[in-house]
Design a protein around this motif. Structure first.
Motif, PDB file in Angstrom:
ATOM      1  N   ILE A  24     -33.212  21.058  -9.371  1.00 30.61           N
ATOM      2  CA  ILE A  24     -34.198  21.994  -8.848  1.00 30.61           C
ATOM      3  C   ILE A  24     -34.426  21.647  -7.373  1.00 30.61           C
ATOM      4  O   ILE A  24     -34.756  20.505  -7.046  1.00 30.61           O
ATOM      5  N   ILE A  25     -34.295  22.593  -6.488  1.00 27.95           N
ATOM      6  CA  ILE A  25     -34.502  22.380  -5.043  1.00 27.95           C
ATOM      7  C   ILE A  25     -35.737  23.170  -4.626  1.00 27.95           C
ATOM      8  O   ILE A  25     -35.742  24.397  -4.679  1.00 27.95           O
ATOM      9  N   LEU A  26     -36.795  22.430  -4.259  1.00 28.07           N
ATOM     10  CA  LEU A  26     -38.051  23.060  -3.863  1.00 28.07           C
ATOM     11  C   LEU A  26     -38.229  22.935  -2.344  1.00 28.07           C
ATOM     12  O   LEU A  26     -37.877  21.913  -1.737  1.00 28.07           O
ATOM     13  N   SER A  27     -38.811  23.941  -1.734  1.00 29.96           N
ATOM     14  CA  SER A  27     -39.076  23.927  -0.289  1.00 29.96           C
ATOM     15  C   SER A  27     -40.415  23.231  -0.019  1.00 29.96           C
ATOM     16  O   SER A  27     -41.380  23.420  -0.755  1.00 29.96           O
ATOM     17  N   GLU A  28     -40.442  22.419   1.054  1.00 26.88           N
ATOM     18  CA  GLU A  28     -41.673  21.719   1.441  1.00 26.88           C
ATOM     19  C   GLU A  28     -42.556  22.564   2.353  1.00 26.88           C
ATOM     20  O   GLU A  28     -43.689  22.161   2.650  1.00 26.88           O
ATOM     21  N   LYS A  29     -42.074  23.693   2.815  1.00 26.11           N
ATOM     22  CA  LYS A  29     -42.834  24.478   3.786  1.00 26.11           C
ATOM     23  C   LYS A  29     -44.176  24.950   3.236  1.00 26.11           C
ATOM     24  O   LYS A  29     -45.207  24.845   3.935  1.00 26.11           O
ATOM     25  N   PRO A  30     -44.263  25.500   2.027  1.00 27.87           N
ATOM     26  CA  PRO A  30     -45.605  25.867   1.521  1.00 27.87           C
ATOM     27  C   PRO A  30     -46.558  24.681   1.452  1.00 27.87           C
ATOM     28  O   PRO A  30     -47.739  24.784   1.777  1.00 27.87           O
ATOM     29  N   THR A  31     -46.014  23.533   1.027  1.00 27.99           N
ATOM     30  CA  THR A  31     -46.853  22.321   0.952  1.00 27.99           C
ATOM     31  C   THR A  31     -47.315  21.909   2.335  1.00 27.99           C
ATOM     32  O   THR A  31     -48.467  21.514   2.551  1.00 27.99           O
TER      33      THR A  31
END
Length: 877
Positions: free
Chosen positions: A154-161
């Protein structure tokens, strides 16, 4: 560095704000940091949960290999903003299905969760859990471990965080800033109640300090500040009253001071007038000394010149010795004149010492030889005792040392009626490089009273007011000697007893020259030494110490005449006192010579009329060590004479540029240089010198100072712009130090003073060509005359050149062309100085002065005198 100091208001504000600010910042920082960590932890938890759920959902698709099911899972999951990509992999970590085909390559061993490029990678294995058959006993089999069937990433983006973290940070800063504003407001409000009264009191104090004593403090404060304000007001009242009393006293004192200042002003005017009179007297003194220098130098130069002319005629050995001493005395007299004229320089410490190698014993004997005639006329013995261990060659200033010793010895001769004057020399401290010599001048003269000794070292003072009338003198000798000794880092002391004599001791440090001469190694028979004075015998013994000879001392004439068993190899040194020589003594010597076949060396104040003189060598007392050795070893004397008469020679092959505007001077220098293996290039102007130096790149340049078009100083400066290594030796007749300094500043390495001495010229060239050590002091002209015949230059050529210069001077005078006359006057002075024609040199300087002052009558007189000298007198050479 500027230092900043805070007032009480700032300090109270700081004390109030600092704790509150620290607490606000700590709490705000803790709150922000906690919220940021929570957002990051939420991202990690979400990723791990999604990876676990996706692994469960993909079990069937991976088990049966249905990629459509897996694609559906990817599409449904990537609809959210945080999910960038989902990847399903085989058990061997090969990509099976992937949402973003352009994604980066995955590494099984990278370490998950993995942060990369603002993305977080979560890895989870997919296993087959199978069908639950516990309720079906017919299919009961042994329990097996789950089967591993693949991987899910699973590859999640850190931008929202990151956006949420930024929002948290901004809100936290805003809250902290609001808290700080509230803190500052509260602190300033409460601080003003404390600081305003204190600042008011401070202002009152400042006003009182600036003299506003009527200022009073406000009593609106309470408590301790009110008591402080009352105390300040009482103090201001008392100060105001005291100030009024003081002002009345100051007014009275001011009136008295004004009268005192008027008196001081009158005294200052008198002192200023006295100072101007003193300055005028100093200027008059300097002008008198300069005039005296010129008037003394002119006849003294003539004496020296005619003595050298006389030395070139056919003279016997005795006459040659007299002319040698005249030359030596004239040279030292010139030096003494310079030193007397430089007395003001000694007062201002402006005298500079030379540092050159010199023969110490020869230096002392030069002084004694000049005093020999006066001493022997009074029947005095001049004795020199130099300890054998004293270094022969030292480095220092021989001219100044001669002046010191000459002053002391001449005083001793002047004030001694009978007995002797002895110079004792011994080493006080020494090592391989440095030595300190103890030089004692001892006499048996009148002596000096103890209460007069201190005054001897003051200018123009003597021990007795009648001494000047009896003996003459200015009273400067001991003063100059003391100043010069101190300038040499030494000291001088004097002790005396009335009626018994005086002893003056010098302690002077010197540098030992590394090049010491070796003692002779000739074989010698017995030496019989006779002199009635033990000091003389001791001095000669010390002179002969390097020979290690067998010396027998005889104390009386009778004992000498009774000697037996004398052989032809024996040498007798017979010392006689001039005043005690009688006809009987001469007869005894004649009788002794008839029976003695060895070598007899007579030491006396003047030569004796003896027959059989071929068997006798007569030397002046005290004898020079070299002359004494020459008398003992005649073969060495012949070798020395041969070396002396040889023309100077430059050993190295080299190219030398001679820049000289005078044709005859240039011819002479070329003739001297062509005696060696030297290629000579000539230039007659400064511009030609620059061109020739650039074209031929010579090994050395001889540069005349005064040349037409461009002088030697400017030519040297231009050459140094393109060549910093070639040695440049300047030739000048000007002894002024300021011109020498201009030459050095322009780039000249060494200054040779005219008249040119051929040996000194060649020695200087050899020194520059063979060594990197460059002397920076002008070389004084040698006493020996230049022999034109040695270089095949006829005296008629010199006469012709002098006549040519005279014709051009007359032509310039007739046409009133002062510029032309100045040019040829310079040429004439160069010839007179180079070939030592003292009368022409003096007349040339008179013409030079008249031309610069533009006094036509004086120009005519000087030109007429020059014409008379050239037309009616032979040149000096």
């Amino acid at each position: 560095m500027k230092r900043y100091s805070f007032g009480i208001r700032q300090r109270v504000l700081i004390i109030t704000l600092l704790p509150l600010t620290m607490i606000t910042l700590l709490l705000g920082g803790y709150f922000i940091n906690t919220r940021l960590d929570d957002a990051q932890s939420a991202l990690i938890d979400k990723g791990q949960t999604m990876a676990q759920m996706m692994a469960t959902s993909a079990e069937f698709g991976l088990l049966v290999g249905n990629t459509e099911i897996l694609q559906g899972l990817i599409r449904s999951a990537t609809k959210t903003n945080e999910v960038d990509d989902i990847v399903f992999l085989t058990p061997t970590f090969e990509t099976l299905v992937r949402g973003n085909q352009q994604g980066t390559q995955l590494n099984k061993n990278a370490g998950y969760p993995l942060r990369k490029d603002n993305q977080v990678y979560f890895l989870h294995p997919v296993v087959a859990t199978g069908v639950d058959i516990i309720d079906t006993p017919d299919f009961l089999i042994e329990e097996q471990e789950p089967e591993f069937i693949g991987w899910v990433v699973i590859i999640l983006s850190e931008k929202p965080t990151q956006a949420r973290q930024l929002e948290i940070l901004i809100k936290g800063i805003i809250l902290a800033f609001i808290g700080l504003l509230v803190t500052v407001f509260i602190a300033s409000r409460f601080g003003q109640r404390i600081t305003n009264p204190i600042l008011g009191l401070t202002h009152v104090i400042e006003m009182l300090q600036h003299g506003h004593l009527e200022t009073r403090a406000s009593l609106s404060s309470t408590g301790e500040l009110r008591s402080l304000a009352k105390g300040i007001n009482r103090l201001a009242q008392r100060v105001q009253e005291s100030n009024q009393t003081l002002e009345s006293r100051v007014d009275k004192a001011t009136k008295r001071l004004r009268s005192t200042l008027v008196h001081l002003e009158k005294q200052n005017q008198a002192l200023d007038k006295a100072r101007k009179n003193a300055d005028s007297a100093n200027i008059a003194k300097d002008e008198f000394l300069a005039r005296m220098s010129h008037e003394l130098r002119t006849p003294l130069t003539s004496v020296s010149g005619f003595a050298r002319l006389l030395d070139q005629t056919e003279l016997n050995l005795e006459q040659k010795e007299y002319t040698r001493i005249i030359n030596l005395t004239s040279s030292l007299l010139l030096s003494i004149i310079d030193d007397i004229l430089d007395y003001s320089k000694l007062e201002s410490n402006a005298v500079e010492l030379e540092k050159i190698a010199f023969d110490f014993e020869a230096c002392v004997l030069d002084v004694l030889e000049m005093q020999t005639a006066a001493a022997h006329e009074k029947g005095l013995e001049l004795v020199i005792n130099i300890a054998p261990e004293t270094p022969k060659l030292l480095i220092g200033d021989p001219v100044r040392l001669k002046q010191i010793i000459s002053n002391l010895v001449s005083n001793a001769v002047k004030f001694t009626e009978s007995g002797y004057i002895c110079i004792h020399v011994e080493q006080h401290k020494s090592n391989t490089k440095k030595t300190e010599l103890k030089i004692t001048v001892e006499d048996t003269g009148l002596g000096i009273p103890n209460d007069c000794i201190d005054g001897l070292f003051h200018a123009f003072s003597q021990a007795d007011t009648s001494i000047t009338r009896r003996f003459g003198g200015s009273g400067l000798g001991l003063v100059i000697s003391k100043r010069l000794t101190e300038l040499m880092k030494g000291n001088i002391t004097l002790s005396s007893q009335e009626g018994k004599g005086t002893s003056i001791r010098l302690n002077i440090p010197f540098t030992v020259s590394p090049h010491q001469e070796e003692a002779p190694t000739y074989q010698l028979g017995r030496i019989i030494l006779f002199d009635k004075m033990p000091l003389v015998r001791r001095g000669i013994n010390q002179q002969l110490a390097p020979l290690s000879a067998d010396i027998t001392e005889v104390t009386s004439e009778e004992e000498l005449l009774k000697l037996r068993s004398l052989s032809d190899k024996d040498t007798i040194i017979w010392g006689l006192k001039t005043k005690e020589i009688s006809k009987a003594s001469l007869d005894n010597i004649q009788t002794f010579l008839q029976s003695f076949n060895g070598r007899l060396i007579l030491l006396c104040g003047h030569p004796l009329p003896l027959s059989l003189s071929h068997k006798v060598i007569q030397l002046r007392k005290p004898p020079r060590t070299q002359l004494l050795f020459n008398a003992l070893f005649p073969e060495s004397n012949k070798l020395l004479e041969q070396d002396k008469n040889q023309a100077p020679c430059i050993q190295d092959e080299c190219t030398i540029l001679v820049a000289e505007d005078n044709d005859f001077n240039r011819l002479l220098v070329r003739k001297i240089l062509e005696q060696s293996k030297v290629n000579v290039i000539e230039a007659i102007t400064g511009e030609q010198a620059i061109q020739q130096a650039t074209k031929y790149n010579p090994d050395l340049i001889l540069m005349d100072v005064h040349m037409p078009v461009m002088d030697g100083i400017e030519a040297t400066r231009q050459i140094r712009l393109v060549n910093n290594t070639v040695p440049i030796v300047a030739l000048t007749a000007n002894v002024i130090t300021s011109e020498h300094q201009k030459l050095m500043n322009a780039g000249v390495n060494h200054v040779l003073l005219k008249p040119i001495n051929d040996h000194e010229l060649c020695h200087t060239i050899e020194k520059f060509l063979s060594s990197n050590t460059i002397p920076l002091q002008p070389t004084k002209p040698a006493v020996e005359p230049l022999e034109l015949e040695k270089y095949n230059i006829d005296n008629e050529l010199l006469t012709e050149e002098l006549n040519k210069q005279l014709e051009r001077l007359v032509s310039g005078f007739q046409s009133s062309n002062l510029k032309l006359m100045k040019s040829h006057c310079h040429q004439l002075l160069g010839l007179a100085g180079l070939y030592e024609i003292p009368e022409l040199d003096a007349a040339g300087h008179r013409l030079h002065d008249a031309l610069h002052k533009i006094k036509y009558r004086d120009i005519w007189k000087a030109l007429w005198q020059i014409k008379r000298i050239i037309k009616h007198e032979e040149p000096s050479h």
